[in-house]
Enzyme design. Structure first.
Site, PDB file in Angstrom:
ATOM      1  N   LYS A  67     -15.665 -10.275  12.798  1.00  0.00           N
ATOM      2  CA  LYS A  67     -14.989 -11.012  11.808  1.00  0.00           C
ATOM      3  C   LYS A  67     -13.472 -10.836  12.025  1.00  0.00           C
ATOM      4  O   LYS A  67     -13.082  -9.876  12.214  1.00  0.00           O
ATOM      5  CB  LYS A  67     -15.476 -10.429  10.398  1.00  0.00           C
ATOM      6  CG  LYS A  67     -14.562 -11.024   9.136  1.00  0.00           C
ATOM      7  CD  LYS A  67     -14.859 -10.567   7.671  1.00  0.00           C
ATOM      8  CE  LYS A  67     -14.173  -9.447   7.367  1.00  0.00           C
ATOM      9  NZ  LYS A  67     -14.494  -9.257   5.867  1.00  0.00           N
ATOM     10  N   ARG A 110     -20.854  -9.033   0.653  1.00  0.00           N
ATOM     11  CA  ARG A 110     -21.430  -7.658   1.653  1.00  0.00           C
ATOM     12  C   ARG A 110     -20.651  -6.518   0.739  1.00  0.00           C
ATOM     13  O   ARG A 110     -21.402  -5.468   0.777  1.00  0.00           O
ATOM     14  CB  ARG A 110     -20.954  -7.986   2.848  1.00  0.00           C
ATOM     15  CG  ARG A 110     -19.499  -8.225   3.466  1.00  0.00           C
ATOM     16  CD  ARG A 110     -18.777  -6.805   3.296  1.00  0.00           C
ATOM     17  NE  ARG A 110     -17.902  -6.672   4.515  1.00  0.00           N
ATOM     18  CZ  ARG A 110     -16.838  -5.997   4.467  1.00  0.00           C
ATOM     19  NH1 ARG A 110     -16.496  -5.096   3.281  1.00  0.00           N
ATOM     20  NH2 ARG A 110     -16.118  -5.697   5.271  1.00  0.00           N
ATOM     21  N   GLN A 138     -12.818  -9.048  -6.510  1.00  0.00           N
ATOM     22  CA  GLN A 138     -14.212  -8.379  -6.439  1.00  0.00           C
ATOM     23  C   GLN A 138     -15.112  -7.774  -7.438  1.00  0.00           C
ATOM     24  O   GLN A 138     -16.110  -7.491  -7.345  1.00  0.00           O
ATOM     25  CB  GLN A 138     -13.847  -7.251  -5.254  1.00  0.00           C
ATOM     26  CG  GLN A 138     -13.189  -7.462  -4.095  1.00  0.00           C
ATOM     27  CD  GLN A 138     -13.841  -8.298  -3.096  1.00  0.00           C
ATOM     28  OE1 GLN A 138     -14.943  -8.272  -2.862  1.00  0.00           O
ATOM     29  NE2 GLN A 138     -13.158  -9.112  -2.273  1.00  0.00           N
ATOM     30  N   SER A 199      -6.802  -1.576  -5.787  1.00  0.00           N
ATOM     31  CA  SER A 199      -5.943  -1.475  -4.663  1.00  0.00           C
ATOM     32  C   SER A 199      -5.003  -0.426  -5.041  1.00  0.00           C
ATOM     33  O   SER A 199      -3.592  -0.399  -4.510  1.00  0.00           O
ATOM     34  CB  SER A 199      -5.213  -2.998  -4.391  1.00  0.00           C
ATOM     35  OG  SER A 199      -4.557  -3.460  -5.621  1.00  0.00           O
ATOM     36  N   GLY A 220     -12.524   0.469  -3.374  1.00  0.00           N
ATOM     37  CA  GLY A 220     -11.230  -0.214  -3.169  1.00  0.00           C
ATOM     38  C   GLY A 220     -10.567   0.483  -1.853  1.00  0.00           C
ATOM     39  O   GLY A 220      -9.681  -0.302  -1.256  1.00  0.00           O
ATOM     40  N   THR A 221     -10.539   1.662  -1.658  1.00  0.00           N
ATOM     41  CA  THR A 221      -9.839   2.316  -0.245  1.00  0.00           C
ATOM     42  C   THR A 221     -10.409   1.931   0.753  1.00  0.00           C
ATOM     43  O   THR A 221     -11.458   2.579   1.296  1.00  0.00           O
ATOM     44  CB  THR A 221     -10.177   3.970  -0.777  1.00  0.00           C
ATOM     45  OG1 THR A 221      -9.286   4.037  -2.192  1.00  0.00           O
ATOM     46  CG2 THR A 221      -9.071   4.652   0.316  1.00  0.00           C
ATOM     47  N   GLY A 292     -17.351   3.637   0.081  1.00  0.00           N
ATOM     48  CA  GLY A 292     -17.567   2.005   0.874  1.00  0.00           C
ATOM     49  C   GLY A 292     -16.170   1.655   1.458  1.00  0.00           C
ATOM     50  O   GLY A 292     -15.414   1.153   0.770  1.00  0.00           O
TER      51      GLY A 292
END
Ligand code: NAD
Length: 321
Positions: A67, A110, A138, A199, A220-221, A292
């Site tokens: 990507k 995803r 998101q 963020s 977020g991290t 995540g």
């Protein structure tokens, strides 16, 4: 070569297919059947842009590619989204270009699928209240995917910018659930599952605010320096991640590891839980935390699924390349 443009993605792939693709690739990663290559990320010194590559190979699914994209802060003024990405897939047997797939919607799908996979495998079965920290782009994707994993009855939420909370309220209403804006004490006390998708560069939620039995998906991290929860929370929790190497360097665990509160060996790849080689949650009182970080193999997995669906539906655009 097959081309799937950005505007075709929404009609081809949904949450179920995304969930299945992400669950399968996390499982493959934990079996060492799939691995991510080192990430490249550069400030290019033009248009204030951050540009990079995330790539990898899934030997089990024969998915090879990358990507490419990043963040162009001036895009909004041009009517474009600031985050831009495209996935390129290659034939694993020959190296020939196989597909070019729009990566913007896929990134949201995803990422939401990753936290949904963690909820499926780690949250208590009787989870009823979903707590959301974050109300940006998101967050709606995250909420929709999470709500499909348990019989949630209510959504509560907090955001640094309270004026954005209407997004959470609307998304909950679409799903037929009540929404309440709460402070962080109530969020920690009442939520059975908490998703953070901000963020932020400083901890938002304290360890003392989180009650036993909670599952957290900290989404977020994804960069050095970002942080959403108190590092002490990771010391209290059973910590899982997509990829340990990223978790300890750019993920939520970076701070707890740097402070010596936990070690790499305390963090488990979620794929091990999916594969049944790790127990995951061991009691209804465990706090489980999924870090995540977002890996390239996730992008390749959903892009490959889209290509298969486009071919099966007979709508794939093919060019001689
Ligand atoms: P967005 O810009 O639409 O929303 C940002 C969110 O962060 C909002 O809720 C905003 O109120 C909040 N926020 C901003 N500054 C803050 C601060 N100082 N303290 C606390 N909260 C603050 O962004 P988005 O597209 O919704 O993405 C949210 C985060 O998720 C970003 O950090 C992004 O990099 C990350 N992300 C992670 C993955 C992954 O795979 N883990 C994938 C995509 C995005």
């Amino acid at each position: 070569m097959i081309i799937v443009p950005e505007n075709a993605i929404g009609d081809l792939i949904g949450r179920t297919e995304s969930f299945d693709a992400i669950e399968a690739v996390f499982a493959a990663m934990a079996r060492d059947d799939a691995y991510n290559f080192p990430v490249i990320r550069e400030a290019i010194g033009h248009a204030d842009a951050l540009y990079g590559f995330k790539s990898g190979f899934d030997r089990a699914g024969l998915v090879l590619g990358l990507k490419s994209g990043g963040y162009w802060p001036g895009n909004e003024a041009k009517g474009l989204t600031n985050h831009q990405s495209t996935v390129f897939l290659f034939d694993a047997d020959t190296g020939k270009a196989k597909a070019v797939v729009g990566g913007n919607l896929l990134t949201a799908l995803r990422t939401a699928a990753a936290s949904a996979v963690s909820i499926r495998h780690l949250a208590r079965e009787d989870a009823k209240v979903l707590g959301m920290i974050g109300a940006g782009h998101q967050s709606a994707f995250q909420m929709r995917a999470a709500l499909e994993q348990r019989s949630f009855e209510k959504v509560i939420g907090w955001n640094y910018h309270p004026e954005m909370l209407s997004r959470l309220e609307e998304t909950a209403r679409e799903a037929g659930l009540p929404f309440e804006a709460v402070d962080l004490d109530r969020l920690g006390a009442e939520a059975d599952v908490i998703i953070s998708i901000t963020s932020s560069f400083a901890p938002i939620l304290n360890a003392a605010q989180v009650t036993p039995g909670t599952h957290l998906a900290c989404m977020g991290t994804d960069t050095k320096g970002k942080q959403e929860v108190d590092a002490n929370l990771l010391a209290k929790a059973r910590v899982f991640t997509d990829e340990v190497a990223q978790s300890v360097t750019i993920g939520e665990a970076q701070h707890a590891v740097a402070q010596g509160l936990i070690k790499d060996a305390d963090i488990t790849a979620i794929g091990a839980v999916i594969n049944g080689t790790h127990q995951g949650r061991t009691s209804p009182d465990d706090i489980t935390l999924f870090d995540g970080t977002g890996v390239g193999l996730q992008d390749l997995a959903v892009a490959s699924a889209v290509v298969d669906i486009a071919v099966a539906k007979g709508v794939a655009v093919e060019v001689d390349f």
